[in-house]
Write a protein that holds these residues in place. Structure first.
Motif: not given
Length: 207
Positions: A139-162
């Motif tokens: 039963d894989p977890w998917r990012i869409d399982d979480a509320p969109p506003d919660y994901i938006d908050k999490m995105l503001r708390a991280i920075v991508g690296i490559e």
């Protein structure tokens, strides 16, 4: 890496990339203002970007790494490893001239490390990471399982690296310098240890 015996060096890019996929938690190291900075970051390899691929992940916005970028960096991926006792070598009985060693596999990716905080790209990174690490679960977890506003908050708390990989270096030290009889002794000794890591190394010594 420069001190490793040449017979242990990996030159096969697919083998090193397979190690990255199997052990994605990298030790990411940069040098800045005379100091070394090390972080431990799960990265995934996008083989379609650049001649040697691009490693992608993210860190917390509070992490002191990303404001220092861009920088040259090395990402170290650790594969199976285990202590090897000289008592496992049948040849030890001849003259006792044997010492302990360590068998291990590593891949080093050298290149230029950059940061980004574009929301769309960050969302894609989270999607790829979760998809890769959840795919085998019933039963894989998917990012869409979480509320969109919660994901938006999490995105503001991280920075991508490559890390755009400029070259790969690898070592696979698995008793290649021992006789077939001694290698069989190493396999037997490792299996007797009864640990998953020792069993992984035993399988590689057999190859």
């Amino acid at each position: 890496m420069a001190n490793a015996n040449r017979q242990f060096h990996m030159t096969d890019a697919p083998a090193m990339q397979a190690l990255v996929r199997a052990q994605p938690l990298a030790t990411l190291v940069i040098a800045h203002a005379g100091a070394l900075h090390a972080n431990h970051v799960p990265l995934y390899l996008d083989p379609t970007r650049g001649p040697h691929g691009t490693l992608v992940g993210h860190v917390a916005r509070a992490n002191a790494l990303w404001p220092l970028l861009p920088q040259q960096a090395v990402a170290v991926f650790h594969g199976p490893q285990a202590y090897v006792s000289p008592s496992w070598y049948p040849s030890k009985a001849a003259d006792g001239k044997q010492v302990p060693t360590w068998n291990y596999a590593t891949a080093h990716a050298h290149g230029s490390l950059h940061a980004f905080d574009d929301t769309e790209r960050l969302h894609a990174v989270l999607h790829t990471l979760s998809e890769r690490h959840e795919a085998h679960r019933p039963d894989p977890w998917r990012i869409d399982d979480a509320p969109p506003d919660y994901i938006d908050k999490m995105l503001r708390a991280i920075v991508g690296i490559e890390l755009v990989v400029e070259r790969w270096e690898g070592v696979c030290k698995m008793s290649q310098n021992r006789t077939e009889t001694d290698r069989a002794g190493v396999v037997q000794g490792l299996l007797a240890e009864g640990t998953p890591s020792a069993a992984e190394v035993a399988a590689l010594v057999r190859v």
